[in-house]
Design a protein around this motif. Structure first.
Motif, mmCIF file in Angstrom:
data_model
loop_
_atom_site.group_PDB
_atom_site.id
_atom_site.type_symbol
_atom_site.label_atom_id
_atom_site.label_comp_id
_atom_site.label_asym_id
_atom_site.label_seq_id
_atom_site.Cartn_x
_atom_site.Cartn_y
_atom_site.Cartn_z
ATOM 1 N N ALA A 1 0.831 -1.212 0.000
ATOM 2 C CA ALA A 1 0.000 0.000 0.000
ATOM 3 C C ALA A 1 0.861 1.255 0.000
ATOM 4 C CB ALA A 1 -0.928 -0.005 1.214
ATOM 5 N N ALA A 2 1.911 1.278 0.803
ATOM 6 C CA ALA A 2 2.793 2.446 0.845
ATOM 7 C C ALA A 2 3.493 2.643 -0.500
ATOM 8 C CB ALA A 2 3.820 2.300 1.964
ATOM 9 N N ALA A 3 3.889 1.555 -1.138
ATOM 10 C CA ALA A 3 4.534 1.657 -2.455
ATOM 11 C C ALA A 3 3.552 2.209 -3.488
ATOM 12 C CB ALA A 3 5.053 0.285 -2.886
ATOM 13 N N ALA A 4 2.312 1.769 -3.442
ATOM 14 C CA ALA A 4 1.304 2.279 -4.380
ATOM 15 C C ALA A 4 1.080 3.774 -4.174
ATOM 16 C CB ALA A 4 -0.003 1.514 -4.221
ATOM 17 N N LEU A 5 1.050 4.213 -2.928
ATOM 18 C CA LEU A 5 0.849 5.640 -2.648
ATOM 19 C C LEU A 5 2.076 6.460 -3.039
ATOM 20 C CD1 LEU A 5 -0.950 5.437 0.812
ATOM 21 C CD2 LEU A 5 -1.973 5.930 -1.420
ATOM 22 N N ALA A 6 3.263 5.948 -2.773
ATOM 23 C CA ALA A 6 4.490 6.688 -3.085
ATOM 24 C C ALA A 6 4.674 6.874 -4.586
ATOM 25 C CB ALA A 6 5.698 5.972 -2.489
ATOM 26 N N THR A 7 4.236 5.911 -5.370
ATOM 27 C CA THR A 7 4.461 5.958 -6.818
ATOM 28 C C THR A 7 3.275 6.505 -7.598
ATOM 29 O OG1 THR A 7 3.755 3.649 -7.044
ATOM 30 C CG2 THR A 7 6.121 4.048 -6.747
ATOM 31 N N ASN A 8 2.222 6.909 -6.917
ATOM 32 C CA ASN A 8 1.035 7.439 -7.586
ATOM 33 C C ASN A 8 1.276 8.907 -7.955
ATOM 34 O OD1 ASN A 8 -1.447 8.516 -8.316
ATOM 35 N ND2 ASN A 8 -2.579 7.406 -6.742
ATOM 36 N N GLU A 9 1.489 9.166 -9.221
ATOM 37 C CA GLU A 9 1.795 10.529 -9.679
ATOM 38 C C GLU A 9 0.655 11.511 -9.433
ATOM 39 O OE1 GLU A 9 4.735 12.243 -11.257
ATOM 40 O OE2 GLU A 9 5.245 10.682 -9.817
ATOM 41 N N LEU A 10 -0.558 11.021 -9.341
ATOM 42 C CA LEU A 10 -1.673 11.920 -9.080
ATOM 43 C C LEU A 10 -1.698 12.399 -7.631
ATOM 44 C CD1 LEU A 10 -4.477 10.081 -11.093
ATOM 45 C CD2 LEU A 10 -3.109 12.071 -11.794
ATOM 46 N N ARG A 11 -0.990 11.695 -6.748
ATOM 47 C CA ARG A 11 -0.986 12.025 -5.323
ATOM 48 C C ARG A 11 0.427 12.304 -4.806
ATOM 49 N NH1 ARG A 11 -5.591 13.446 -3.215
ATOM 50 N NH2 ARG A 11 -5.023 12.600 -1.208
ATOM 51 N N LEU B 1 10.991 3.403 -4.120
ATOM 52 C CA LEU B 1 11.781 4.626 -3.919
ATOM 53 C C LEU B 1 12.542 5.002 -5.180
ATOM 54 C CD1 LEU B 1 13.177 4.141 -0.289
ATOM 55 C CD2 LEU B 1 11.150 5.384 -1.036
ATOM 56 N N VAL B 2 13.066 4.016 -5.891
ATOM 57 C CA VAL B 2 13.768 4.288 -7.150
ATOM 58 C C VAL B 2 12.808 4.902 -8.165
ATOM 59 C CG1 VAL B 2 14.851 3.155 -9.153
ATOM 60 C CG2 VAL B 2 15.626 2.607 -6.836
ATOM 61 N N THR B 3 11.630 4.312 -8.306
ATOM 62 C CA THR B 3 10.631 4.835 -9.258
ATOM 63 C C THR B 3 10.225 6.259 -8.900
ATOM 64 O OG1 THR B 3 9.786 2.635 -9.744
ATOM 65 C CG2 THR B 3 8.289 4.482 -10.160
ATOM 66 N N THR B 4 9.951 6.488 -7.638
ATOM 67 C CA THR B 4 9.524 7.826 -7.201
ATOM 68 C C THR B 4 10.627 8.845 -7.418
ATOM 69 O OG1 THR B 4 8.046 6.803 -5.588
ATOM 70 C CG2 THR B 4 8.568 9.127 -5.252
ATOM 71 N N LEU B 5 11.858 8.503 -7.060
ATOM 72 C CA LEU B 5 12.972 9.433 -7.258
ATOM 73 C C LEU B 5 13.198 9.703 -8.739
ATOM 74 C CD1 LEU B 5 15.275 11.172 -6.260
ATOM 75 C CD2 LEU B 5 16.689 9.095 -6.105
ATOM 76 N N GLN B 6 13.158 8.676 -9.560
ATOM 77 C CA GLN B 6 13.364 8.854 -11.009
ATOM 78 C C GLN B 6 12.381 9.894 -11.563
ATOM 79 O OE1 GLN B 6 15.724 7.062 -13.020
ATOM 80 N NE2 GLN B 6 15.191 8.742 -14.367
ATOM 81 N N ARG B 7 11.146 9.836 -11.141
ATOM 82 C CA ARG B 7 10.136 10.787 -11.614
ATOM 83 C C ARG B 7 10.387 12.199 -11.082
ATOM 84 N NH1 ARG B 7 5.044 6.789 -10.426
ATOM 85 N NH2 ARG B 7 5.344 5.409 -12.216
#
Length: 193
Positions: free
Chosen positions: A97-107, A130-136
């Motif tokens: 759930a935390a990964a889904a929230l961290a990587t959700n670009e709308l949120r 974390l890698v996906t979120t940082l990359q964005r």
């Protein structure tokens, strides 16, 4: 009672207007009574947060859904409260759930606490999220530097070699460069190349 717990409870007491309902819920040791508040209609948000927090700290998984909703709330204090309770809850669904929230670009504006929670959990989902979120966040003029910095700090804590490429890219971003350099220093070199 820990200082963070007292701060959460005092914030919710103030938000309730020091109501009798607050005092009853804060004093109750009956988990079924507390859990009933999560599904009862017309309960104020502070009451739902209070019981979800208390149930989460007690390891009662009935609080999971309410805590995940609070983790993605626009109010940072509610997000921090939910992250704290989710970290102690011990529910195996938490990291996903935390990964889904961290990587959700709308949120992404509300991703700071999910990112920090992923770091604390050290789950299999943590590094990829974390890698996906940082990359964005490495796009030009991205306004979410606090989220990016939390990702860099989290990747430093986790010390996983899979983070090396995105941390090297972060070196080119002045607000992140020093933290990225420190994070790279904490990641062991891969042998046998």
């Amino acid at each position: 009672m820990e200082r963070e717990d007292r701060a959460v409870l005092e914030r919710l007491r103030q938000e309730s207007g020091r109501s009798a309902l607050y005092e009853r819920l804060a004093a109750s040791g009956d988990r079924d009574e507390l859990a009933a508040v999560l599904t009862a209609p017309t309960q104020p948000l502070w009451a739902r947060e209070l019981v979800a927090y208390r149930l989460g700290l007690a390891g009662d998984r009935r609080a999971f859904e309410a805590l995940v909703l609070l983790l993605n709330h626009r109010d940072p204090a509610r997000c921090a409260c939910a992250a704290q309770a989710l970290a102690r809850l011990g529910d195996p669904r938490t990291a996903r759930a935390a990964a889904a929230l961290a990587t959700n670009e709308l949120r992404v504006a509300y991703a700071l606490h999910p990112v920090r929670l992923l770091t604390e959990l050290r789950a299999p989902e943590s590094v990829p999220a974390l890698v996906t979120t940082l990359q964005r966040r490495l796009r030009p003029h991205d306004p979410y530097r606090r989220v990016a910095l939390a990702c860099v700090e989290g990747l430093a804590t986790l010390g996983d070699p899979r983070a090396r490429p995105v941390l090297q890219q972060a070196l080119a971003h002045p607000p992140l460069a020093e933290a990225a350099m420190g994070a790279l220093a904490r990641i062991p070199e891969q042998r046998g190349r």
